[in-house]
Design a protein around this motif. Structure first.
Motif, PDB file in Angstrom:
ATOM      1  N   ILE A 726       0.839  -1.192   0.000  1.00 24.98           N
ATOM      2  CA  ILE A 726       0.000   0.000   0.000  1.00 24.98           C
ATOM      3  C   ILE A 726       0.880   1.250   0.000  1.00 24.98           C
ATOM      4  N   GLU A 727       1.949   1.203   0.771  1.00 28.71           N
ATOM      5  CA  GLU A 727       2.849   2.356   0.838  1.00 28.71           C
ATOM      6  C   GLU A 727       3.417   2.687  -0.542  1.00 28.71           C
ATOM      7  N   ASP A 728       3.827   1.661  -1.289  1.00 29.68           N
ATOM      8  CA  ASP A 728       4.389   1.896  -2.625  1.00 29.68           C
ATOM      9  C   ASP A 728       3.344   2.462  -3.571  1.00 29.68           C
ATOM     10  N   ASN A 729       2.091   2.045  -3.407  1.00 29.82           N
ATOM     11  CA  ASN A 729       1.029   2.578  -4.260  1.00 29.82           C
ATOM     12  C   ASN A 729       0.793   4.051  -3.982  1.00 29.82           C
ATOM     13  N   ILE A 730       0.952   4.459  -2.737  1.00 31.73           N
ATOM     14  CA  ILE A 730       0.727   5.869  -2.392  1.00 31.73           C
ATOM     15  C   ILE A 730       1.931   6.720  -2.789  1.00 31.73           C
ATOM     16  N   ARG A 738       7.647  11.500   5.696  1.00 29.21           N
ATOM     17  CA  ARG A 738       6.766  10.898   6.684  1.00 29.21           C
ATOM     18  C   ARG A 738       5.670  11.849   7.141  1.00 29.21           C
ATOM     19  N   GLU A 739       5.993  13.107   7.367  1.00 26.35           N
ATOM     20  CA  GLU A 739       4.990  14.059   7.839  1.00 26.35           C
ATOM     21  C   GLU A 739       3.872  14.232   6.803  1.00 26.35           C
ATOM     22  N   ARG A 740       4.264  14.442   5.557  1.00 20.40           N
ATOM     23  CA  ARG A 740       3.266  14.614   4.498  1.00 20.40           C
ATOM     24  C   ARG A 740       2.471  13.320   4.297  1.00 20.40           C
ATOM     25  N   TYR A 741       3.160  12.214   4.391  1.00 19.20           N
ATOM     26  CA  TYR A 741       2.518  10.901   4.210  1.00 19.20           C
ATOM     27  C   TYR A 741       1.431  10.676   5.254  1.00 19.20           C
ATOM     28  N   GLU A 742       1.755  10.929   6.513  1.00 20.65           N
ATOM     29  CA  GLU A 742       0.777  10.742   7.589  1.00 20.65           C
ATOM     30  C   GLU A 742      -0.397  11.700   7.432  1.00 20.65           C
ATOM     31  N   LYS A 743      -0.128  12.906   7.016  1.00 21.57           N
ATOM     32  CA  LYS A 743      -1.183  13.902   6.830  1.00 21.57           C
ATOM     33  C   LYS A 743      -2.153  13.455   5.735  1.00 21.57           C
ATOM     34  N   ILE A 744      -1.619  12.868   4.674  1.00 23.38           N
ATOM     35  CA  ILE A 744      -2.476  12.410   3.572  1.00 23.38           C
ATOM     36  C   ILE A 744      -3.271  11.180   3.989  1.00 23.38           C
ATOM     37  N   LEU A 745      -2.659  10.285   4.753  1.00 28.52           N
ATOM     38  CA  LEU A 745      -3.410   9.123   5.257  1.00 28.52           C
ATOM     39  C   LEU A 745      -4.596   9.586   6.094  1.00 28.52           C
ATOM     40  N   GLU A 746      -4.389  10.598   6.906  1.00 32.30           N
ATOM     41  CA  GLU A 746      -5.468  11.130   7.749  1.00 32.30           C
ATOM     42  C   GLU A 746      -6.539  11.760   6.887  1.00 32.30           C
ATOM     43  N   ALA A 747      -6.140  12.527   5.893  1.00 25.05           N
ATOM     44  CA  ALA A 747      -7.121  13.208   5.039  1.00 25.05           C
ATOM     45  C   ALA A 747      -7.942  12.219   4.237  1.00 25.05           C
ATOM     46  N   CYS A 748      -7.346  11.085   3.867  1.00 22.04           N
ATOM     47  CA  CYS A 748      -8.046  10.081   3.059  1.00 22.04           C
ATOM     48  C   CYS A 748      -8.708   9.005   3.910  1.00 22.04           C
ATOM     49  N   SER A 749      -8.769   9.210   5.218  1.00 23.44           N
ATOM     50  CA  SER A 749      -9.433   8.266   6.140  1.00 23.44           C
ATOM     51  C   SER A 749      -8.877   6.850   5.999  1.00 23.44           C
ATOM     52  N   LEU A 786      -2.654  12.824  -4.213  1.00 21.19           N
ATOM     53  CA  LEU A 786      -2.325  13.910  -3.293  1.00 21.19           C
ATOM     54  C   LEU A 786      -0.836  13.942  -2.983  1.00 21.19           C
ATOM     55  N   TYR A 787      -0.220  12.782  -2.850  1.00 18.89           N
ATOM     56  CA  TYR A 787       1.185  12.727  -2.449  1.00 18.89           C
ATOM     57  C   TYR A 787       2.105  13.275  -3.544  1.00 18.89           C
ATOM     58  N   GLN A 788       1.623  13.284  -4.782  1.00 24.79           N
ATOM     59  CA  GLN A 788       2.467  13.761  -5.883  1.00 24.79           C
ATOM     60  C   GLN A 788       2.695  15.269  -5.819  1.00 24.79           C
ATOM     61  N   ASP A 789       1.832  15.990  -5.073  1.00 20.32           N
ATOM     62  CA  ASP A 789       1.978  17.442  -4.939  1.00 20.32           C
ATOM     63  C   ASP A 789       2.045  18.109  -6.316  1.00 20.32           C
ATOM     64  N   GLU A 813     -11.538  17.524   3.265  1.00 22.41           N
ATOM     65  CA  GLU A 813     -10.131  17.491   3.664  1.00 22.41           C
ATOM     66  C   GLU A 813      -9.181  17.543   2.466  1.00 22.41           C
ATOM     67  N   CYS A 814      -9.584  16.920   1.385  1.00 24.49           N
ATOM     68  CA  CYS A 814      -8.686  16.821   0.230  1.00 24.49           C
ATOM     69  C   CYS A 814      -8.878  17.989  -0.739  1.00 24.49           C
ATOM     70  N   LEU A 815     -10.074  18.085  -1.308  1.00 21.55           N
ATOM     71  CA  LEU A 815     -10.287  19.096  -2.338  1.00 21.55           C
ATOM     72  C   LEU A 815     -10.283  20.510  -1.769  1.00 21.55           C
ATOM     73  N   LEU A 816     -10.928  20.694  -0.617  1.00 26.34           N
ATOM     74  CA  LEU A 816     -11.082  22.053  -0.105  1.00 26.34           C
ATOM     75  C   LEU A 816      -9.964  22.479   0.836  1.00 26.34           C
ATOM     76  N   ASP A 817      -9.232  21.514   1.395  1.00 27.22           N
ATOM     77  CA  ASP A 817      -8.189  21.853   2.365  1.00 27.22           C
ATOM     78  C   ASP A 817      -6.799  21.636   1.770  1.00 27.22           C
ATOM     79  N   LEU A 818      -6.398  20.368   1.584  1.00 30.47           N
ATOM     80  CA  LEU A 818      -5.061  20.086   1.082  1.00 30.47           C
ATOM     81  C   LEU A 818      -4.821  20.680  -0.305  1.00 30.47           C
ATOM     82  N   LEU A 819      -5.872  20.705  -1.115  1.00 31.10           N
ATOM     83  CA  LEU A 819      -5.728  21.199  -2.483  1.00 31.10           C
ATOM     84  C   LEU A 819      -6.314  22.600  -2.644  1.00 31.10           C
TER      85      LEU A 819
END
Length: 1519
Positions: A726-730, A738-749, A786-789, A813-819
């Motif tokens: 799963i990590e490789d897919n993301i 790691r910080e960005r990764y954890e933030k995206i996991l949280e945003a994507c539930s 999201l991780y591709q920034d 969380e994704c469209l309106l916040d992170l993006l």
């Protein structure tokens, strides 16, 4: 000191002309009187004692090593040792040479003294030679063991051994001094071999002393060569973090000239393979020039040069061939020189046979002619062997390179293929290009030089025949040409049959690939057996071509096995007519020539067949490489920050089919500023997804301009997930932050989901994300984007597969916040997501009909109002006054039939308990047998066809053929005169008549053998194919979840091809060279039984070498099959996700992965070739020694002791001895390597089967289920014994004829419940009872055929609309049209030219996702089952279409039990009951109204979340 030697001794010696090896010592003894130091008996005894001491020491070493040191040696972690000092590798060979020399002299002395009388001195002398031979042989074995990895680096030889070598040198020097004294001082005419023997002993002693006293064993650990990973060639070392793969080179590139000459660079790997079963990481890396990384750029450059030099008609077959030749011309030239040397050397023997026979008959041209002939024979065999070994090995290298670069071209093409081109070639076909056609090109390299070699061989043969038979050689030429011309019609037929075979194989593989991708749907719909019959029908067509092919091959075998006999009969007949005398020497020379010519004539049909197959494959590959690619200039890319406009389309017209006049998108004009949020909406098939695709550059542009400013990321409507973690897919190629990764996991539930999984984000995902739910797959690919920034994000309705809460969370969380600062264009059917957009685009019929912000477009847009109105209608079922405004609050027990929901604490405890259980990954490494291929595999294979009854007749026919062949040659040798003056035993007519009769008999035997073998081939291939596919189709779904389709396709494609065309000929044909070898040994033994003394030990050593070699070769062959599957799987995934890969600009990374996988497949193939030549070189040396011994024996015996013609016959057969011995060992090894294909197929004939299709004793009535009542009792389900429970004790009832909606968060167990209902997964505990029948008590076909389902993933198969709507062909055309009209597809199908017979491409790619979902609805409307399951059936359609579908279901399934899983709450509000699942338990169950009345119920909270998501648009909808 010695006194004078008596004159009578000297004269006696001179008269004899020959002295035994130690006759000079005897003379010395007699002349020296009583001085015992010079007595022969003393010297021989001393020598024998010295060698016995050596034997005793070696025996002690062996006992110690065997019982105490073996474990320590094998248990050491020092790995293999590779010697840097060349002398140490030569030492065992030197010992072997001394052993052979002593052995030969011992035999010759025995024979000579046996004829001329014995004496005590002679007996002691012979005993000394025998002990020497045994001692040096034992020392050779000892040194070989030490130098094969059982010693430590920087070690010298044992002290005792070095002392012994010093004593041996002293004794040898003493004997040599005595030789000179006798020759110079006493004028004793010693034979030259006395000086040679003692001189060789002295030189050997000097060498041993140098190595033992001055040399030092310097070894180096070569684990680095054997520890390279298969895929990650640059894997990081755990301690240093440096790349090992880049530091390691192939042993071949570092090998010395001598090592390459003898293939000793393979010894460490073969030795290691004898200590343990080789794994992929044990196989050394390839040389840079042999790897795809090094070869592909060179080949591509050559191909580009060819394309630039001619007309612009793309890649043609001729250009592809020219590019291959231009790329590999050096290797082609070197192999041509090797082939030339081999061909010329192979004719030295036939040229000299007549002279040899004349020599044996007493007609000698000069003194020493016999030794000259022996030397010439052996030189020819040596040159033939060396050139053939280098020729074959270099051809193998060249073939591996050619296959690799072709695979690289196919992969690159597949990565850039346009959508329209892809529709014409499915992934199954392209897999065939890689697994079959590219392999054919590799096979062609083997016979690349055969056409000109045939001409050269015929020319050399005619020269020899003309020398011996004069003008009769013209008859040989004419008959040879006639035989070759007979190839033309057979070759034409074979080309036709081969082409048909490949096309039918393509169709079968295409269907197989599609079926494997959709096996879950086939099992749910009870279609598996129907599609199995489709595969069998395709196989029957393929077998029709295969039958023609193998019987044509049988005729060719008959013609060409009989061709040498036909040529010889014609030649000898012309000799008789022309009065040319037939002497035995000339006949034997002609027969030897015909036998060599037989190889080229016999191989000619195979050569023609391979050329034809290669041409067909090259044509297919070239046509694929000519397909249209996506044009890189479709989109104008601007660097980030150069403009405020992120996306701009001006006057855009696009069409998926550039050759069609109809446009997919028309008059598209669009400007999207940086940071804007753009929503795209519209009805099913309106062009929403096509709009995103044209921005990505996927849709061919007819006119207009498209500009993008910045990088882009894409989330497809249908999730594309790679096999792997799963990590490789993301991360998708990005470095871990790691910080960005954890933030995206949280945003994507995703955090909660990962906590449940036993391995978290390290969990291996099955093919196509098979072990993830639909919502989880969508969230993983959203996280990937999201991780591709990136600067621009394109979302193709990814929220449709998510429940209301999760969808709202991700949107916020994704469209309106992170993006928030990114440009986002998203397609959606959910009106509640539209108000957040800065710009809304309404699509209809491929046009943007309306555009603006929400307020503007709501007031003016009619098409938009239609969508809003549909949404309003859907929401009317909700009473806002009944919905709690609270978003939180604890869940409470609800009375009135609502199931109690456990507290969160309890659930958490259960989760932790399950997660802590020991478990393993779902996807495991491919299984492979280890060690020797078991006898049951051979037995099963041999007895598959007709119980093995035909095999004895095949062997009998071959035995008779060989007996008659030898009989014919024996007759010609015996019945013809040795010299022109001799009287022939029979008349010329009798001579020829008997030979013709024997020839006809042998040809008849070969015809019977060929036909019987073809029959066995067909029957065996058919039966094993049917068994394997039956087991695959009957396998449980868990097998497909954990087995990548590449593994199955590899067996259905590559292994089945081997079974069709190679394996039976190898397994049954192994007896053919063995029978021939036994015949040759029989002939040579009949001439002189003494040759058995040499044949037996040589055969024993040969078998030992074969056993030593096969341990490593067997595992390497298995690794070839294992390493091929990841390559095919990666390619299949790349083709499926090419649009996603291109959207992220990840093509270079995927190409690198393909390079690694391709090299991983090439590595074991390369070392298999090296190991084979390693073995063959050593066998050639042994067989040459046996042949040389026979020649020396024949020269040494007194004249008249052996009939010259019989001796010539023995030499004639002996010329083929090394070739046949190689053939026997090669056949044994190749058979064991190839039988692995059978082993792999048999693995899949023992797959555990799912429950029986039908249980005759427990079949339900035809009307079952009549009521549709479903009772669930304590249902517990897990996917595998090592995995946690997914459903953990569900109990509930679905009343017959009632409609029940099942809701819950993503991953709550909804889809698992449905799979259990259809017995895709059987419960661990509990029961499901439908109308009084436990579903586990009846057959799965009886169950699944009585239920209907519209699955979560809409599936269409390649074919027609009719075959998709009615796969079982059970309904009339009127019924099909009625169903299409009911599911709103009737008008769409009527627009198509073919109506019901209009084409559907692979996976239904020419239909939108929503249309595919409607086709699935049409299927259940036709089936009219009493129980209907809707698993997210309307997730891919707009709200208006959803309302129409719901209305259709209410009308036509009013009396049926309908179970609906939906994320759209509006789809289940009219249900009679709602079941809410959470973490595998029933949270609540009851009527929707009752649940909504309880403001604290979980269902009311879920509805509240859904309506709150619509709050932003509620004022406009008048909610």
């Amino acid at each position: 000191m010695h006194g004078s030697i008596p004159v009578y001794i000297t004269k006696s010696m001179a008269r004899k002309g020959k002295v035994d090896l130690f006759s000079h010592l005897s003379a010395l003894m007699m002349s020296s009187g009583s001085n015992c130091l010079f007595q022969a008996v003393f010297l021989h005894s001393l020598s024998a004692s010295l060698h016995l001491v050596l034997l005793l020491g070696l025996l002690v070493w062996w006992v110690c090593w065997r019982f105490s040191l073996l474990g320590r040696a094998l248990g050491s972690k020092g790995g293999l040792s590779r010697v840097k000092v060349l002398y140490y590798r030569v030492t065992p060979f030197c010992c072997l040479g001394l052993s052979v020399l002593n052995f030969v002299l011992c035999l010759l002395s025995h024979f000579y003294w046996y004829r001329n009388g014995w004496s005590d001195e002679k007996a002691v002398s012979m005993a000394d030679l025998a002990v020497r031979a045994v001692s040096w042989a034992a020392l050779c074995i000892y040194l070989h063991a030490r130098l094969s990895g059982l010693c430590e680096p920087n070690m010298k030889f044992p002290v005792l051994l070095r002392v012994w070598w010093g004593l041996f040198l002293s004794l040898s020097c003493y004997c040599l001094v005595v030789d000179f004294l006798l020759q110079r001082q006493y004028r004793v005419p010693l034979p030259i071999r006395s000086f040679i023997f003692d001189g060789v002993s002295v030189l050997s002693g000097l060498f041993f002393c140098y190595v033992g006293l001055l040399g030092k064993y310097e070894g180096e650990n070569v684990d680095a060569h054997l520890e390279e990973p298969l895929i990650n060639g640059a894997a990081e070392d755990s301690s240093s973090g440096n790349s090992k793969g880049s530091e390691t080179e192939t042993p071949y590139s570092e090998a010395s000239v001598f090592s390459k000459f003898t293939f000793s660079w393979m010894s460490p790997l073969i030795a290691f393979g004898n200590q343990k079963a080789l794994d992929p990481e044990d196989v050394p890396q390839l040389d840079f020039d042999d790897s795809l990384e090094g070869a592909f750029p060179k080949f591509k450059s050559k191909l580009q040069t060819q394309l630039a030099s001619g007309p612009s008609d793309g890649v043609t077959t001729s250009r592809l061939v020219k590019a291959l030749i231009s790329y590999a011309w050096k290797e082609i030239l070197i192999t041509a020189l090797c082939a030339l040397t081999y061909t010329v050397a192979s004719y030295i023997g036939p040229y000299l046979i007549d002279a040899f026979v004349q020599y044996l008959s007493g007609r000698r041209a000069f003194n020493g002619e016999g030794y000259f002939l022996v030397s010439a024979f052996l030189f020819g065999k040596f040159a033939e062997s060396v050139s053939q070994r280098q020729w074959f090995f270099r051809l193998q290298r060249l073939g591996i390179r050619a296959r690799a670069v072709i695979v690289g071209m196919i992969y690159d093409k597949g990565l850039t293929l346009s959508c329209h081109s892809k529709q014409g070639h499915t992934s199954g076909e392209i897999i065939n290009f890689m697994s079959v056609d590219a392999e054919r090109i590799e096979e062609f390299v083997w016979c690349m030089h055969s056409p000109w070699m045939v001409l050269l061989q015929v020319t050399l043969a005619l020269i020899i025949l003309f020398k011996n038979l004069g003008l009769a050689a013209i008859a040989s030429l004419v008959t040879t040409v006639l035989v070759m011309l007979a190839n033309l019609p057979l070759a034409s037929l074979e080309e036709k049959y081969q082409d048909g075979l490949m096309k039918s194989k393509d169709k079968r593989m295409k269907a197989t690939s599609e079926i494997l991708r959709n096996m879950r749907i086939l099992k749910l719909q009870a279609w598996a057996m129907k599609f199995l019959s489709k595969i069998r029908d395709l196989r029957e067509t393929e077998e029709g071509w295969l039958k023609k092919y193998v019987y044509t091959d049988a005729v060719m075998s008959f013609v060409f096995w009989g061709s040498p006999t036909f040529v010889s009969v014609a030649t000898f007949g012309v000799c008789m007519l022309m009065g040319i005398p037939l002497e035995s020497g000339k006949i034997l020379s002609a027969l030897a020539t015909f036998r060599i010519l037989q190889e080229s004539i016999y191989n000619l049909p195979d050569t023609i067949s391979v050329i034809i197959q290669t041409k067909v494959s090259l044509d297919r590959i070239a046509s694929f490489l000519r397909l249209d690619e996506l044009q890189k200039d479709e989109i104008e890319r601007l660097p980030p920050g150069t403009t405020d406009i992120a996306v701009e389309i001006s006057g855009g017209n696009f069409s998926w089919d550039s050759s069609s006049s109809s446009l997919t998108l028309k008059d598209i004009n669009l400007k999207v500023g940086q940071g804007m949020k753009v929503a795209v909406c519209g009805t099913v098939g309106s062009g929403k997804s096509s709009l995103l695709s044209c921005i990505l550059g996927e849709v061919p542009k007819v006119s207009g301009t498209v500009r993008l400013c910045g990088t882009k990321a894409y989330v497809a409507q249908s999730p594309w997930i790679q096999s792997g973690k799963i990590e490789d897919n993301i991360l998708f190629g990005k470095e871990m932050n790691r910080e960005r990764y954890e933030k995206i996991l949280e945003a994507c539930s995703l955090k909660k989901d990962l906590e449940i999984l036993s391995f978290g984000d390290q969990t291996l995902i099955g093919e196509r994300g098979i072990n993830l739910s639909g919502g989880q797959k969508q969230r993983v690919q959203i996280a990937r984007a999201l991780y591709q920034d990136a600067d621009i994000y394109l979302f193709d309705d990814p929220f449709s597969a998510l429940d209301a809460h999760t969808g709202s969370h991700l949107f916020k969380e994704c469209l309106l916040d992170l993006l928030s600062t990114k440009t986002v264009i998203y397609v959606t059917h959910q009106v509640e997501f539209l108000p957040s957009a800065n710009l809304i685009l309404v699509m209809k019929d491929g046009k943007i009909t309306e555009a603006g912000n929400y307020n503007d477009i709501h007031q003016e847009g009619t098409d938009f109002m239609d969508l809003v109105a549909a949404h309003k209608i859907a929401l009317l079922g909700l009473n806002p006054m009944q919905v709690s405004e609270e978003s939180g609050g604890s869940r409470m027990k609800v009375e009135g039939g609502i199931t109690k929901f456990p507290e969160k604490k309890e659930i958490g405890q259960v989760q932790n308990a399950e997660s802590s259980e020991k478990s393993r990954q779902l996807i495991q490494e491919e299984e492979r047998e280890k060690g020797r291929v078991g006898f049951p595999v051979y037995w099963k294979f041999l007895t598959t066809a007709y119980g093995g009854a035909i095999v004895p007749f095949i062997l009998l026919a071959q035995v008779l053929f060989q007996v008659l062949q030898i009989g014919g040659n024996y007759w010609m040798a015996w019945a013809s005169p040795v010299t022109p003056d001799a009287k022939p035993p029979v008349t010329a007519s009798t001579l020829l008549l008997v030979y013709v009769e024997l020839a006809i008999g042998s040809s008849f035997c070969i015809l019977i053998r060929a036909i019987l073998l073809a029959t066995v081939v067909l029957k065996t291939a058919t039966l094993l194919f049917n068994q394997m596919h039956h087991c695959i189709f009957r396998a449980p779904m868990s097998f497909f979840d954990s087995t990548p389709s590449g593994r199955i396709l590899n067996r259905a494609s590559t292994d089945q091809s081997e079974l069709d065309t190679s394996v039976p000929y190898l397994v049954v044909g192994i007896a053919f060279p063995i029978i021939q070898l036994l015949g040759i040994i029989g002939v040579m033994s009949q001439v002189a039984w003494e040759v058995f003394i040499v044949f037996i030990p040589i055969l024993s050593v040969s078998i030992w070498y074969q056993q030593y070699y096969i341990a490593a070769a067997r595992e390497l062959s298995r690794l070839v099959g294992v390493c091929n599957a990841p390559l095919i799987q990666h390619f299949s995934e790349t083709i499926a996700g090419s649009a996603v890969i291109r959207s992220f600009d990840q093509e270079p990374r995927f190409r690198r992965t393909n390079v690694l996988l391709s090299d991983g497949y090439s590595r074991p193939k390369f070392y298999i070739g090296g190991a084979m030549e390693w073995l063959c070189f050593r066998l050639d040396v042994l067989s040459s020694f046996a042949f040389g011994f026979s020649l020396v024996f024949l020269v040494y015996v007194p004249m008249g002791f052996i009939h010259p013609a019989m001796a010539g016959l023995a030499v004639t057969y002996g010329l083929n001895l090394n070739m046949l011995q190689d053939w026997v060992i090669w056949s044994l090894c190749t058979m064991e390597n190839k039988i692995i294909s059978v082993e792999r197929i048999l693995q899949y004939t023992t797959i555990p089967s799912e429950p029986p299709l039908v249980i005759e004793s427990s079949r339900p009535e035809c009307s079952w289920p009549s009521n549709g009542e479903i009772v669930i009792e304590n249902l517990q389900v897990r996917y595998a014994p090592h995995m946690p429970l997914v459903l953990r004790g569900i109990s509930c009832t679905f009343e017959g004829g009632m409609k029940t909606g099942i809701v819950g968060r993503t991953g709550s167990g909804k889809s698992t419940f449905i799979q259990t209902l259809f017995r895709i997964v059987d419960p661990v505990e509990g029961h499901i009872i439908i109308d009084g029948i436990d579903i586990c008590s009846i057959g799965v076909h009886d169950l699944r055929s009585r239920l209907s389902i519209i699955p979560q993933d809409p599936t269409m198969f390649e074919g027609t609309v009719r075959s998709n709507i009615d796969p079982l062909e059970e309904y009339t055309e009127e019924q099909i049209w009625e169903a299409l009209d009911k599911c709103q597809l009737g008008d769409e199908v009527r627009k198509k030219e073919g109506k019901l017979d209009s084409a559907v491409t692979e996976n239904g790619e020419n239909w939108s996702m929503g249309q595919r979902q409607l086709v699935c609805l049409g299927r259940v409307l036709l089936k009219k089952s009493k129980v209907l399951v809707l698993d997210e059936a309307t997730a891919s359609v707009d709200t208006a279409t959803d309302n129409l579908i719901q209305q259709t279901l209410r009308e036509h399934f009013s009396t049926c039990t309908v179970i609906t899983i939906a994320h759209r709450i509006t789809s289940i509000l009219d249900s009679d009951s709602v079941l809410l699942l959470d973490h595998g338990l029933v949270c609540e169950q009851g009527p929707p109204k009752r649940l909504l009345e309880d403001k604290s119920s979980s269902f009311s909270q879920l509805v509240a979340e859904y309506t709150m998501r619509s709050d932003s648009s509620s004022s406009h909808i008048m909610f």
